[in-house]
Design an enzyme around this catalytic site. Structure first.
Site, PDB file in Angstrom:
ATOM      1  N   TYR A  88     -10.203   0.158   5.928  1.00  0.00           N
ATOM      2  CA  TYR A  88     -11.239  -0.033   4.908  1.00  0.00           C
ATOM      3  C   TYR A  88     -12.431   0.869   5.210  1.00  0.00           C
ATOM      4  O   TYR A  88     -13.017   1.467   4.303  1.00  0.00           O
ATOM      5  CB  TYR A  88     -11.690  -1.501   4.870  1.00  0.00           C
ATOM      6  N   ASN A 111      -8.352  -4.345  -7.801  1.00  0.00           N
ATOM      7  CA  ASN A 111      -7.407  -3.353  -8.303  1.00  0.00           C
ATOM      8  C   ASN A 111      -6.443  -3.994  -9.311  1.00  0.00           C
ATOM      9  O   ASN A 111      -5.659  -4.860  -8.945  1.00  0.00           O
ATOM     10  CB  ASN A 111      -6.623  -2.761  -7.124  1.00  0.00           C
ATOM     11  N   CYS A 119      -3.046  -0.303  -2.988  1.00  0.00           N
ATOM     12  CA  CYS A 119      -4.014  -1.060  -2.183  1.00  0.00           C
ATOM     13  C   CYS A 119      -3.353  -1.682  -0.954  1.00  0.00           C
ATOM     14  O   CYS A 119      -4.032  -2.027   0.004  1.00  0.00           O
ATOM     15  CB  CYS A 119      -4.719  -2.111  -3.026  1.00  0.00           C
ATOM     16  N   HIS A 120      -2.025  -1.759  -0.956  1.00  0.00           N
ATOM     17  CA  HIS A 120      -1.314  -2.284   0.210  1.00  0.00           C
ATOM     18  C   HIS A 120      -1.404  -1.335   1.402  1.00  0.00           C
ATOM     19  O   HIS A 120      -1.102  -1.727   2.521  1.00  0.00           O
ATOM     20  CB  HIS A 120       0.161  -2.577  -0.139  1.00  0.00           C
ATOM     21  N   GLU A 146       8.247   1.437   2.540  1.00  0.00           N
ATOM     22  CA  GLU A 146       7.848   2.827   2.477  1.00  0.00           C
ATOM     23  C   GLU A 146       8.152   3.563   3.781  1.00  0.00           C
ATOM     24  O   GLU A 146       8.370   4.779   3.772  1.00  0.00           O
ATOM     25  CB  GLU A 146       6.355   2.944   2.139  1.00  0.00           C
TER      26      GLU A 146
END
Length: 148
Positions: A88, A111, A119-120, A146
């Protein structure tokens, strides 16, 4: 329109040629319309490819409603490379608000286009998983997906 993902149902909301919202829903909303829309068909196709591990970015147009600051945060989120994370604090620095990690957190939480605006990919300063509107289990799943 509702899209069934490996993580549960996602509600897709479009306005003309742009996606406005993509959110996890507990169950399909009553009366959810099945609308013929080339955009929503493209969104579904690209989400399907993403969840199959065959897509790393999305090509359709988005236009989330938000403040100028929120939109800067969301634009910067889209610049985080696939399968990578940042803190962040780093995101706050990137949007020109070095001490604004709480404001970045609030914008991240607002979001409206989950998964596509990734945002993950935000983590705590020490790399731990913190806060995700869709639940930490989903955040962990998305990051592991991912990294495969």
């Amino acid at each position: 329109r509702i899209f069934s993902s490996p993580l549960g149902d996602l509600e897709l909301v479009a306005d003309g040629a742009v996606l406005r919202s993509l959110q996890f829903v507990g169950s399909a909303p009553a009366g959810a319309a099945i609308v013929k829309s080339p955009l929503l068909e493209q969104v579904e196709h690209e989400l399907h490819e993403y969840f199959q591990g065959r897509r790393q970015s999305f090509d359709f147009a988005t236009d989330p409603a938000g403040t100028e600051f929120q939109r800067r945060v969301w634009d910067e989120l889209r610049r985080i490379p696939y399968a990578q994370t940042i803190s962040y604090a780093e995101l706050a620095r990137r949007v020109g608000s070095a001490n604004g990690f709480r404001a970045v957190g609030a914008a991240n939480g607002a979001n409206p286009i989950s998964v596509v605006v990734p945002c993950h990919r935000l983590v705590g300063a020490n790399g731990t998983l913190v806060k995700y509107g869709g639940g930490l289990q989903r955040k962990q799943w998305l990051l592991e997906h991912e990294r495969k």
